[in-house]
Design a protein around this motif. Sequence first.
Motif, mmCIF file in Angstrom:
data_model
loop_
_atom_site.group_PDB
_atom_site.id
_atom_site.type_symbol
_atom_site.label_atom_id
_atom_site.label_comp_id
_atom_site.label_asym_id
_atom_site.label_seq_id
_atom_site.Cartn_x
_atom_site.Cartn_y
_atom_site.Cartn_z
ATOM 1 N N LYS A 167 38.331 45.331 58.542
ATOM 2 C CA LYS A 167 37.473 46.126 59.431
ATOM 3 C C LYS A 167 36.286 45.310 59.931
ATOM 4 O O LYS A 167 35.938 45.353 61.120
ATOM 5 N N LYS A 168 35.686 44.538 59.042
ATOM 6 C CA LYS A 168 34.499 43.754 59.391
ATOM 7 C C LYS A 168 34.792 42.743 60.492
ATOM 8 O O LYS A 168 33.983 42.542 61.404
ATOM 9 N N PHE A 169 35.961 42.101 60.412
ATOM 10 C CA PHE A 169 36.275 41.033 61.359
ATOM 11 C C PHE A 169 37.218 41.479 62.481
ATOM 12 O O PHE A 169 37.795 40.660 63.187
ATOM 13 N N GLY A 170 37.356 42.785 62.644
ATOM 14 C CA GLY A 170 38.089 43.307 63.797
ATOM 15 C C GLY A 170 39.564 42.978 63.814
ATOM 16 O O GLY A 170 40.118 42.659 64.877
ATOM 17 N N LEU A 171 40.217 43.061 62.656
ATOM 18 C CA LEU A 171 41.654 42.778 62.610
ATOM 19 C C LEU A 171 42.440 43.892 63.294
ATOM 20 O O LEU A 171 42.227 45.069 63.025
ATOM 21 N N ARG A 172 43.347 43.508 64.171
ATOM 22 C CA ARG A 172 44.262 44.482 64.758
ATOM 23 C C ARG A 172 45.419 43.736 65.413
ATOM 24 O O ARG A 172 45.369 42.522 65.623
ATOM 25 N N ILE A 173 46.464 44.486 65.730
ATOM 26 C CA ILE A 173 47.608 43.927 66.441
ATOM 27 C C ILE A 173 47.219 43.749 67.905
ATOM 28 O O ILE A 173 46.738 44.683 68.542
ATOM 29 N N LEU A 204 41.936 38.435 64.914
ATOM 30 C CA LEU A 204 40.614 38.740 64.377
ATOM 31 C C LEU A 204 39.582 38.675 65.500
ATOM 32 O O LEU A 204 39.857 38.158 66.584
ATOM 33 N N PHE A 205 38.397 39.189 65.221
ATOM 34 C CA PHE A 205 37.279 39.157 66.172
ATOM 35 C C PHE A 205 37.647 39.825 67.498
ATOM 36 O O PHE A 205 37.269 39.351 68.574
ATOM 37 N N THR A 206 38.410 40.903 67.425
ATOM 38 C CA THR A 206 38.767 41.635 68.636
ATOM 39 C C THR A 206 37.603 42.519 69.067
ATOM 40 O O THR A 206 36.712 42.841 68.276
ATOM 41 N N ASP A 207 37.613 42.904 70.316
ATOM 42 C CA ASP A 207 36.535 43.724 70.874
ATOM 43 C C ASP A 207 36.882 45.202 70.696
ATOM 44 O O ASP A 207 37.836 45.696 71.306
ATOM 45 N N PRO A 208 36.130 45.930 69.877
ATOM 46 C CA PRO A 208 36.446 47.348 69.653
ATOM 47 C C PRO A 208 36.279 48.205 70.901
ATOM 48 O O PRO A 208 36.795 49.320 70.965
#
Length: 305
Positions: free
Chosen positions: A68-74, A216-220
């Motif tokens: 969550k902290k580092f913006g992990l997502r597909i 990582l480091f994606t833009d929410p």
Amino acid sequence: MWLKSYLSFGPDRPVWALFADALFALRVPLSERNVDPEIRMNIFLQTWHSYTNNTQIPDLKILTDTAKKFGLRIEGIAFLRGVIRQMPIWYHKEADPTIRTLNHTQASQCLKKKHAVRNVGDAEALANMLRNSQHTMENNCMCEQCTHLRTNLHCEHPQGCMKQALKLINTLPPKWDPRSVLPEDYQRKPRETEPDWIIFDNRVTTNGTLADIFRLFTDPKVTPVNTLPDLKIRAPEDADTGNIIVATNGSCYNNGEDNAHAGAGIYVGPDHQMNRSAKLPLYIGQSNQNGELVATKLAAELADP
């Protein structure tokens, strides 16, 4: 590094990651108790939830907090069909939310328990049986594949299970549907030219395994899209497809000096696959004239492969 190791799906995945999967699947809130434990595969690939509050096992909480902290997502423009097929079909992370309504039917229970359908590839293979010319689209069909399913898997309604598998696949958006025309179907690796030249690779497909679909480091603030870009190269409707207009040029920094550096450029149109820029190898005389000659030579090779 823990998060990276946990998401390294494949035969070399560490044993502790498998235990983590089991613990995530075991410790779910009441709202997720209706999700069959046998299909709770991975919280980062599926939409079911595990505990992420203070009641969570400390080491697992570190894992989810780090994600969550580092913006992990597909995230990605396009993925290999082989990777798409490895995604869990049940509670697929990118599927239409209606896929949840397909999880508890009698046919779905048969898919899980008798057909052992777990990923997109499994569901696709079963759904493709509907296209068999010998299949009669009836539950009492006696084609070879239906007979096999009844005899070996003890499936009482092969037709119904095939149709249910198709419904599951139909909830997938184009980017995640293995039946889609994907960029890998028409984008090709750039042709190799001179050893010292670097040709831009414009392919957009993410290669590798499921581990490579994460960023990582994606833009929410930016929501990823699940549509596919159409990157096919098409000639204008009024164009003469037998001819192509190419602009070429050569340039040289410090032309005529010992420290000269020359380059060549080709331009056809915006985002055209033939657009190129290249530095002249040092064994070629560094001048703007040679740059122009090299650009012309390269354009001719690309236009007539």
